[in-house]
Enzyme design. Structure first.
Site, mmCIF file in Angstrom:
data_model
loop_
_atom_site.group_PDB
_atom_site.id
_atom_site.type_symbol
_atom_site.label_atom_id
_atom_site.label_comp_id
_atom_site.label_asym_id
_atom_site.label_seq_id
_atom_site.Cartn_x
_atom_site.Cartn_y
_atom_site.Cartn_z
ATOM 1 N N GLU A 123 0.882 -1.172 0.000
ATOM 2 C CA GLU A 123 0.000 0.000 0.000
ATOM 3 C C GLU A 123 0.915 1.216 0.000
ATOM 4 O OE1 GLU A 123 -4.103 1.597 0.463
ATOM 5 O OE2 GLU A 123 -3.339 -0.419 0.083
ATOM 6 N N CYS A 181 -2.073 8.970 3.040
ATOM 7 C CA CYS A 181 -1.943 8.592 1.626
ATOM 8 C C CYS A 181 -3.196 8.923 0.836
ATOM 9 C CB CYS A 181 -1.605 7.107 1.505
ATOM 10 S SG CYS A 181 -2.805 6.003 2.262
#
Length: 473
Positions: free
Chosen positions: A227, A261
């Site tokens: 990720e 993010c």
């Protein structure tokens, strides 16, 4: 020993002793031994123990939350992390038994006559998690909890930037020694050694480090979930209410000082509403308060990692040097040793600027005006990232018509950064934003097991003569 900086004071007031490769190997051996007994328990037994561990962490909330607050320089989100982690244990404990049962099922006839088929789920013995500094507790355990529910043992190596929470967390984990979970102190070298000690690695962090983890996992011939970074765009269509859209864009861009993010890092607004949108956005940005003087007030905390403040300032300076205009914020301030940046709004940005091409990870909102939807989609799809995106319009239907044209794994419709709140929607990371199965939804658990097929011959096994050259067919 590694000295650790306090993000509010700038002082080096903590130290960790990174686990070396020999100690890590011994720990991995011990956890593999413990995993066999853990995996032999029923899914219901494991679920009950995970619930108990979540409740234990909740009882240790004050100690863990205090450490997280020092680690990150923000208090409210630290409390949210602790409370959310306890709920995550409870959620997976509730989901896992039925999910595993549904994924195995009863024996069934095969398409091959006389053969029945059934499926077993075999957990990877040892999962390694390497987690970042922006949400230290949440991202340390977001992969670990479903891996435990699947029957794996887990080693977690959080970032050396924010390690203070590890010791109080391990004090809670120690109360349930049956659960094969260990959280260790370490640095990049520890993370590299971890990849070689486990059977599956789950990494959250930058693209640059993710590439190294991917290469190491490939060399070790183990699967990896990555990720990675994002450069999430938001498209604001002409039908959207500009004041509402500005409010959504501001929140989605600057929560946790933009150190997420899934933060919105590029905004594309229709020319018809650009002026009132920018007016509302700048007003909202200027009203946001720093929590520099008192941690109990304000919406913007310090940069957790001082190097990130330098990166963000360099991106702003590069944009201004290339012709961008700062409408709000723009300068990192040092207050009491902490580095802060007020929400920064930029216009006149172009795709060649670092602030439009590279992950920023700070409270910066570059705004571009578009004339056609095709133009907006083309700009939004530019670059190497594809983590998530957002579209705002008067109606969800209008927003969705644009959303399905975007190259990103999850699109928030009439909101922003919903991936931080929605855990049950599977998604893929597009482009350089990641590799591997989704950590959300059922895949969040099922990625940690391998499928084993049991093929039962209920008829007569074929003799070798069936393959003779002169056999009748």
């Amino acid at each position: 020993m590694i000295q650790v900086r306090n993000p509010r004071t700038g002082e080096l007031d903590y130290a960790i002793d990174p686990l070396d490769a020999l100690r890590l190997a011994a720990l991995a051996t011990d956890l593999r031994d413990r995993q066999a007994q853990w995996a032999s328990r029923s899914t219901t037994e494991r679920a009950e123990m995970l619930r108990a561990l979540g409740a234990t962490i909740a009882r240790h909330a004050d100690a863990i939350g205090t450490a997280l607050t020092i680690d990150t320089g923000r208090r409210a989100i630290s409390r949210i992390e602790v409370e959310g982690t306890a709920r995550t244990f409870d959620r997976w404990a509730g989901l896992a038994p039925d999910l595993i049962a549904r994924s195995t099922g009863e024996a069934r006839p095969s398409a091959t006559p006389g053969v029945t088929v059934s499926t077993r789920l075999v957990p990877y013995p040892l999962v390694g998690v390497i987690s970042p500094w922006n949400f230290p507790l949440t991202l340390a355990l977001i992969d670990a909890i479903p891996a435990l529910a699947a029957g794996c043992a887990v080693i977690v190596k959080p970032s050396e930037v924010t390690p203070r929470f590890i010791r109080p967390l391990m004090a809670a984990i120690a109360e349930l020694p049956e659960v094969p979970l260990v959280v260790i102190e370490g640095d990049g070298a520890t993370g590299a050694a971890l990849v070689n000690a486990v059977d599956y690695v789950a990494f959250t962090g930058s693209v640059a480090t993710g590439r190294k983890v991917a290469a190491a996992a490939a060399a070790a011939f183990i699967p990896a979930s990555l990720e990675l970074g994002g450069k999430d765009p938001m498209i604001v269509l002409a039908s959207a209410d500009p004041a509402w859209a500005a409010q959504v864009a501001l929140r989605a861009s600057i929560v946790n000082t933009g150190q997420a993010c899934q933060s919105i890092e590029r905004v594309y607004v229709a020319r018809q509403i650009a002026e009132p949108f920018l007016s509302a956005l700048v007003a909202g940005a200027q009203a946001v308060r720093l929590n520099a003087e008192y941690i109990g007030s304000g919406e913007i905390g310090p940069f957790i990692f001082v190097r990130q403040a330098e990166i963000v300032q360099a991106q702003i300076d590069d944009a201004v040097a290339k012709g961008a205009t700062v409408l709000a914020g723009g300068t990192v301030e040092i207050v009491g040793g902490g580095h802060y940046l007020r929400p920064t709004v930029l216009i006149g940005v172009t795709p060649d600027m670092a602030i439009m091409a590279e992950e920023t990870f700070g409270p910066v909102i570059p705004v571009t005006v578009f004339d056609t939807i095709d133009q907006a989609v083309g700009l939004a799809n530019g670059g190497v990232f594809g983590l998530s995106a957002a579209v705002l319009a008067r109606s969800p239907e209008e927003a969705e018509a644009v959303a399905i044209r975007l190259n990103a794994g999850a699109i928030s419709i009439n909101d922003g950064s919903l991936t931080a709140m929605v855990w049950d929607a599977e998604k893929s990371s597009f482009g350089a934003s990641g590799l591997g199965p989704s950590r959300m939804g059922d895949s969040g658990l099922l990625r940690f097991v391998r499928k084993q097929a049991l093929l039962r011959q209920t008829g007569t096994a074929l003799p070798i003569q069936a393959y003779a050259e002169d056999a009748r067919r």
